[in-house]
Scaffold this active site. Structure first.
Site, short mmCIF file in Angstrom:
data_model
loop_
_atom_site.label_atom_id
_atom_site.label_comp_id
_atom_site.label_asym_id
_atom_site.label_seq_id
_atom_site.Cartn_x
_atom_site.Cartn_y
_atom_site.Cartn_z
N TYR A 294 -103.89 0.45 91.42
CA TYR A 294 -104.12 1.09 92.70
C TYR A 294 -102.86 1.87 93.05
CZ TYR A 294 -106.39 1.42 97.23
OH TYR A 294 -107.03 1.87 98.32
N PHE B 14 -99.30 -11.58 90.61
CA PHE B 14 -99.73 -12.11 89.34
C PHE B 14 -100.75 -11.17 88.72
CE2 PHE B 14 -103.88 -13.43 91.06
CZ PHE B 14 -103.61 -13.59 92.40
N HIS C 161 -92.90 -9.18 89.06
CA HIS C 161 -93.77 -9.64 90.15
C HIS C 161 -94.82 -10.60 89.58
CE1 HIS C 161 -92.70 -6.60 93.33
NE2 HIS C 161 -92.07 -6.11 92.28
N ASN D 297 -91.09 -3.36 98.50
CA ASN D 297 -91.56 -2.57 97.36
C ASN D 297 -92.36 -1.33 97.79
OD1 ASN D 297 -91.27 -2.31 94.59
ND2 ASN D 297 -93.30 -3.18 94.17
N ARG D 298 -92.25 -0.96 99.05
CA ARG D 298 -92.78 0.31 99.55
C ARG D 298 -91.69 1.08 100.30
NH1 ARG D 298 -95.93 -1.80 96.83
NH2 ARG D 298 -98.19 -2.12 97.06
N ARG E 295 -94.53 -12.44 102.01
CA ARG E 295 -94.28 -11.43 100.96
C ARG E 295 -93.12 -10.50 101.30
NH1 ARG E 295 -97.58 -7.48 97.66
NH2 ARG E 295 -97.07 -5.38 98.33
N HIS F 226 -90.73 -9.65 96.18
CA HIS F 226 -91.80 -10.23 97.01
C HIS F 226 -91.60 -11.75 97.04
CE1 HIS F 226 -94.54 -6.52 96.40
NE2 HIS F 226 -93.87 -6.44 97.54
N GLU G 249 -93.74 -14.76 95.28
CA GLU G 249 -94.06 -14.72 93.86
C GLU G 249 -93.12 -15.62 93.07
OE1 GLU G 249 -94.20 -10.46 93.22
OE2 GLU G 249 -95.83 -10.24 94.67
N GLU H 54 -96.35 -7.99 85.96
CA GLU H 54 -97.09 -8.92 86.82
C GLU H 54 -97.33 -10.15 85.96
OE1 GLU H 54 -98.03 -8.70 89.99
OE2 GLU H 54 -97.86 -6.56 90.46
ZN LIG Z 1 -95.15 -8.32 94.07
#
Ligand SMILES: [Zn+2]
Ligand SMILES: *[C@@H]1O[C@H](CO)[C@@H](O)[C@H](O)[C@H]1NC(C)=O
Ligand SMILES: *[C@@H]1O[C@H](CO)[C@@H](O)[C@H](O)[C@H]1NC(C)=O
Length: 430
Positions: free
Chosen positions: A362, A310, A308, A256-257, A237, A181, A184, A384
Site C-alpha cells: 500500500y 509483521f 518492522h 515512519n511517515r 505504535r 514502531h 513491533e 516485515e
Molecule cells: Zn512498523
C-alpha cells in the site's frame, strides 16, 4: 461498602490491558479492488494490523463498541471475514503469562562477558544497559553513541561497530534499525542478535573485517517504554508527542511517515490516526536523529534495513509506487536476503515476498526507507518480520511468543548477512 466499591472501580480502571477488553481481531479477505480501498482506509478507532491486498488478508483490531457495526458492514458489502480472536485482552494476558513462565525457568547467565538471553523481550532500560556493557567490554570495536533525546527526553542510543573506528572509508557501512514502531517487539531480537554475532560471538570474521556497522535497536524509545509500562499500552505504535493540537485527545506521531520525502502524500493529517505524519517533516527528534546518522555518513552507507513487523516481506521504495533507477539491483539484493532467511525459517511461516512497498502493500510516504534512498543509500529496505503462528497458537501479530524470539533473531541475521555480502559482490554494478 461504598469504599469497597470505589477501590474495586479503581483497581478495575488501572488493571493491565483493561482498555483492550472486548477488542476483536478480524481477518478480512478482500476480493475486489474497491474493497481493498475500503479496508485499507479504515482509520481511528480501527487499528489496521496488516493492510489487505487481493492476495493477502487484511487484519484489523476493532474496539468493542464497533464490533457489531463492523460485522454488519462487512456482511452488507459481501466481504468474507474471520474473527481471529473475540477478545484480544485474553491474548495480551497470555503473552504476559508465557513470559512470566519463561522467567521462572531462566538459566544462569554468564558473568564474564555481556550476554543476552532469548527468553524475553528486553525493555528499554535493559537494552541500554546491554549496549553499555558491550561498549565497555569491547572498546576496540564498539562505540556507544547518543544520537539525541526523544520527545520525553530519553536517550536514543546506537552502536558503531568497526575494526578501524570508521576511519577506513573504503569499507561500506551497514545501518540496521529496529523499533521505530513501538509495538513491533519481535524486531528487537534482530538487532541484539546482530550485535552478539558481530562483537561477542564472532564466527564469521569477514562480516566484521569488511564492513562498518551502525545498529540502532530502539529508534522510538518513548513509544517503546510505553508498550512495556504497567499503565501503558502494548499496542502503541507512534512516538509520544503531545500538544500538536491543544486539547486534542490523541497524541503521537507515526515516525515512519515523518521523514522529509514526499511528506504528507500518503499518510494522515489527523492526530488520532495511527499513520499521522506530524505537523511538519522532521518535526520529531527521533526522525531527526536517524536523518543525522544517514547524513553524517553520506555516500558510505550501502545498505540500510529498517526492521518492522509483521508479514514476511522485504520491501523497497519508493513508497509512492515509483521505482528507483537501480531497482533491479535492489530487487536482486532483496531476493538474496529473502532466500537466506527462507532457508532457515519455521515451516509454518510462508516464504518472504520481495517487492516495491506500494505495489506489494500500500502506498506510504515519509518513511525511513524512502529517506534512506533519498540520502544516497543505494540499497534501502524494510523487513516485515513474520509473526509467530505455531499450530493452534493464538499468540501472533504484534504479540510475541517467547519460543520465537531466538528464531526471529537468528533467521533475520541470515538475511542481513546475505545483504552485506551482496553489497561487496555487486557494489561496482549499481
Ligand atoms: Zn512498523
Ligand atoms: C555462537 O554462534 C554460533 C553460530 O551462530 C552458535 O551456533 C553458537 O550457539 C553461539 N554461541 C553462543 C554461546 O551463543
Ligand atoms: C525494565 O526492566 C528492569 C529490570 O529488569 C525493571 O526493573 C524495570 O521496572 C523495567 N521497566 C519497565 C518499564 O517495565
Amino acid at each position: 461498602m461504598r469504599w469497597l466499591i470505589c477501590t474495586l472501580l479503581l483497581s478495575y480502571a488501572f488493571a493491565k490491558h483493561e482498555e483492550y477488553d472486548g477488542h476483536a481481531l478480524f481477518s478480512v479477505k478482500v476480493q475486489k479492488a474497491e474493497h481493498v480501498d475500503y479496508f485499507n482506509t479504515l482509520d481511528y478507532p480501527f487499528d489496521i494490523w496488516q493492510y489487505a491486498t487481493l492476495t493477502r488478508n487484511g487484519m484489523v483490531l476493532v474496539p468493542k463498541d464497533y464490533v457489531q457495526l463492523f460485522q454488519n458492514d462487512l456482511n452488507s458489502k459481501g466481504i468474507e471475514f474471520v474473527i481471529e480472536t473475540e477478545n484480544i485482552k485474553n491474548e495480551l494476558e497470555l503473552e504476559d503469562q508465557l513470559f512470566a513462565e519463561k522467567a521462572r525457568s531462566k538459566s544462569v547467565r554468564s558473568v564474564d562477558r555481556p550476554t543476552i538471553t532469548w527468553d524475553r523481550i528486553y525493555n528499554l532500560t535493559e537494552v541500554n544497559d546491554y549496549l553499555q556493557k558491550v561498549a565497555e567490554a569491547y572498546p576496540d570495536v564498539v562505540t556507544l553513541v547518543n544520537a539525541g533525546k526523544s520527545v520525553e527526553g530519553r536517550d536514543i542510543n546506537y552502536l558503531k561497530i568497526s575494526t578501524s573506528n570508521f576511519q577506513d572509508t573504503s569499507k561500506p557501512i551497514i545501518f540496521i534499525e529496529t523499533l521505530l514502531h513501538a509495538r513491533e517487539w519481535v524486531t528487537l531480537p534482530a538487532s541484539l542478535h546482530a550485535i552478539d554475532k558481530l562483537v561477542v560471538n564472532v564466527t564469521e570474521q569477514d562480516l566484521i573485517d569488511n564492513y562498518d556497522w551502525i545498529i540502532l535497536p530502539v529508534a522510538n524509545p518513548d513509544g517503546y517504554e510505553f508498550t512495556h509500562a504497567a499503565d501503558g499500552n502494548r499496542f502503541w505504535r507512534k512516538n509520544r508527542r503531545t500538544g500538536v493540537f491543544p486539547g486534542d485527545v490523541c497524541l503521537g506521531v507515526d515516525l515512519n511517515r515523518n521523514f522529509d520525502i514526499d511528506f504528507g502524500q500518503h499518510s494522515s493529517n489527523l492526530a488520532c490516526s495511527e499513520t499521522y505524519h506530524g505537523p511538519s517533516a522532521f518535526s520529531e527528534p527521533e526522525t531527526r536523529a536517524i536523518r543525522n546518522i544517514l547524513n553524517e555518513h553520506d555516500g558510505r552507507i550501502e545498505l540500510f534495513i529498517d526492521i518492522h513487523s509483521f508479514g514476511n516481506l522485504i520491501l523497497y521504495g519508493w513508497g509512492t509506487g515509483q521505482l528507483p533507477s537501480n531497482v533491479f539491483a535492489i530487487h536482486a539484493g532483496g531476493l538474496r536476503m529473502a532466500e537466506a532467511i527462507d532457508a532457515v525459517k519455521m515451516d509454518y511461516n510462508n516464504n518472504y515476498r520481495v517487492g516495491n512497498a506500494a505495489l506489494v502493500l500500500y502506498p506510504a510516504s515519509g518513511s525511513a526507507m524512502d529517506y534512506g534512498l533519498a540520502a544516497n543509500v543505494p540499497l534501502s529496505y524494510v523487513y516485515e518480520l513474520p509473526a509467530y503462528r505455531g499450530a493452534g497458537q493464538t499468540i501472533f501479530g504484534f504479540l510475541v511468543h517467547p519460543d520465537f524470539i531466538e528464531q526471529a533473531g537468528m533467521e533475520t541475521w541470515e538475511g542481513i548477512k546475505a545483504g552485506a555480502r551482496f553489497v561487496t559482490n555487486v557494489r561496482s554494478r549499481y
